[in-house]
Design an enzyme around this catalytic site. Sequence first.
Site, mmCIF file in Angstrom:
data_model
loop_
_atom_site.group_PDB
_atom_site.id
_atom_site.type_symbol
_atom_site.label_atom_id
_atom_site.label_comp_id
_atom_site.label_asym_id
_atom_site.label_seq_id
_atom_site.Cartn_x
_atom_site.Cartn_y
_atom_site.Cartn_z
ATOM 1 N N THR A 13 0.824 -1.211 0.000
ATOM 2 C CA THR A 13 0.000 0.000 0.000
ATOM 3 C C THR A 13 0.860 1.264 0.000
ATOM 4 O OG1 THR A 13 -1.788 -1.141 1.151
ATOM 5 C CG2 THR A 13 -1.788 1.271 1.236
ATOM 6 N N VAL A 14 1.813 1.342 0.929
ATOM 7 C CA VAL A 14 2.637 2.552 1.036
ATOM 8 C C VAL A 14 3.697 2.583 -0.062
ATOM 9 C CG1 VAL A 14 4.193 3.870 2.517
ATOM 10 C CG2 VAL A 14 2.208 2.716 3.511
ATOM 11 N N ALA A 33 12.870 19.974 -5.103
ATOM 12 C CA ALA A 33 14.137 19.397 -4.654
ATOM 13 C C ALA A 33 15.347 20.069 -5.293
ATOM 14 C CB ALA A 33 14.161 17.903 -4.966
ATOM 15 N N GLU A 127 9.853 10.489 8.808
ATOM 16 C CA GLU A 127 8.656 11.308 9.020
ATOM 17 C C GLU A 127 7.382 10.494 8.909
ATOM 18 O OE1 GLU A 127 6.527 13.972 10.231
ATOM 19 O OE2 GLU A 127 8.281 15.070 9.544
ATOM 20 N N GLY A 132 1.383 9.441 9.915
ATOM 21 C CA GLY A 132 1.139 9.436 8.471
ATOM 22 C C GLY A 132 1.485 10.734 7.781
ATOM 23 N N GLY A 185 -11.338 -2.213 6.885
ATOM 24 C CA GLY A 185 -9.903 -2.158 6.631
ATOM 25 C C GLY A 185 -9.146 -1.217 7.542
ATOM 26 N N LYS A 203 5.069 5.184 18.234
ATOM 27 C CA LYS A 203 5.099 6.565 17.754
ATOM 28 C C LYS A 203 5.434 7.545 18.881
ATOM 29 C CE LYS A 203 1.598 5.249 14.364
ATOM 30 N NZ LYS A 203 0.162 5.294 14.016
ATOM 31 N N GLY A 300 -2.771 5.349 5.394
ATOM 32 C CA GLY A 300 -3.263 5.293 4.023
ATOM 33 C C GLY A 300 -2.157 5.548 3.022
#
Length: 432
Positions: A13-14, A33, A127, A132, A185, A203, A300
């Site tokens: 997913t990520v 950048a 980060e 998230g 989910g 965290k 997510g």
Amino acid sequence: MKPVKVGICGLGTVGGGTFNVLTSNAQEIARRAGREIIVEQIGARRDNPDCDTGSTAISRDIFDVAKNPEIDVVVELIGGYDVARELVLTAIENGKHVVTANKALIAVHGDEIFAAAEAKGVSVMYEAGVAGGIPIIKAVREGLAANSINWLAGIINGTGNFILTEMRDKGRDFADVLKEAQELGYAEADPTFDVEGIDAAHKLTILSSIAYGIPLQFDRCYTEGIGNITPDDVEYAEELGYRIKHLGVSRRAENGIDLRVHPTMIPVGRPIATVDGVLNAVMVNGDAVGDTLYVGAGAGAGPTASAVVADIVDLARAIDAPASARVNHLAFNSIDDVTVLPMDEVETAYYLRIEAQDKAGVLANVASILSERGINIEAIIQKEPKEGEELAQIILLTHRIVEKTMNDAISAIEGLDSTVGAVTRIRVEHLN
């Protein structure tokens, strides 16, 4: 300027979200950048149907990515502890910068990983590991660098926040809402990390280290889940002017640092109390700035990928700079070995719900036990037995007291002939 070449390990997913953001927003990212960022290689056991990887090289062995001499930045998105640790250390040994979304890895092995990175002159960015898409690491590490942080408190697990929100809004019980969260989910088939506070503790450990300049000490973080919270508790909290949140709290005290995750009652008037559903929120208090609040999506593909790519952009901007010019991994150039307080020594206020026989003198006995231990009562609600039930409920709010003293009082209350079962205890924080 020379492009920065990235290797992504993990295409779930990520990982898939990160690849998609890097490719779809490539032009905008390059403008920010100051140079092009190219996905040179992917390491993944299987393909992701939501990613059109095109001609990008794919290896089924993630360690090929960590050892590829063409790659500047390894992005670890496989999750877990052991293999992820080995992958990150291999990448560092091969002179790669690392970006990760793996809060468990950083909370448990971060001290070792950061030491290895410092020895090699490379950076490890994380980060995306906390909250998230909310840039809370950057906010605490850089934006609040002028401050001595007094305390921070966070709703840093969306699953728990969703469950407690549904319980409050619809009067549902914990098990019923948890089942729905799994179907949607939001919760895993094994929801232990979410509902028992382990995910939030990872965290909080990271945030506290950045806030106070102390070593990562996950093993000292107190954790308590939300499985024992009932609709009655949620209702009574509202009646008293509070809301229940599964909160991570870290506070600078005279004799050390609090580091704890547990159900917490917060006054309705505090902004963090209004953050509902799957959203995350972190509140930070600094001596110069006062209260600051950060709210957003805590998980997510999109939000987490946003944080991952932001770290890659930061690296791309500074990749040619000497290591001494980059922001320190934990914000401080020297680390203080400050004591993390055992829960017995933490001071907070309390909500107590006591089930007792419906007869005279019970409340007086309870009040006497509290008074003998120097525990002051702020508010009392007495509830008559519900239809078909025999037990009344006594609900108390206390002033702040050391946990050890409250434990002793609860044991004495549970020992009364007129009380039944365990006393429900929820800690109360006014966040001031």
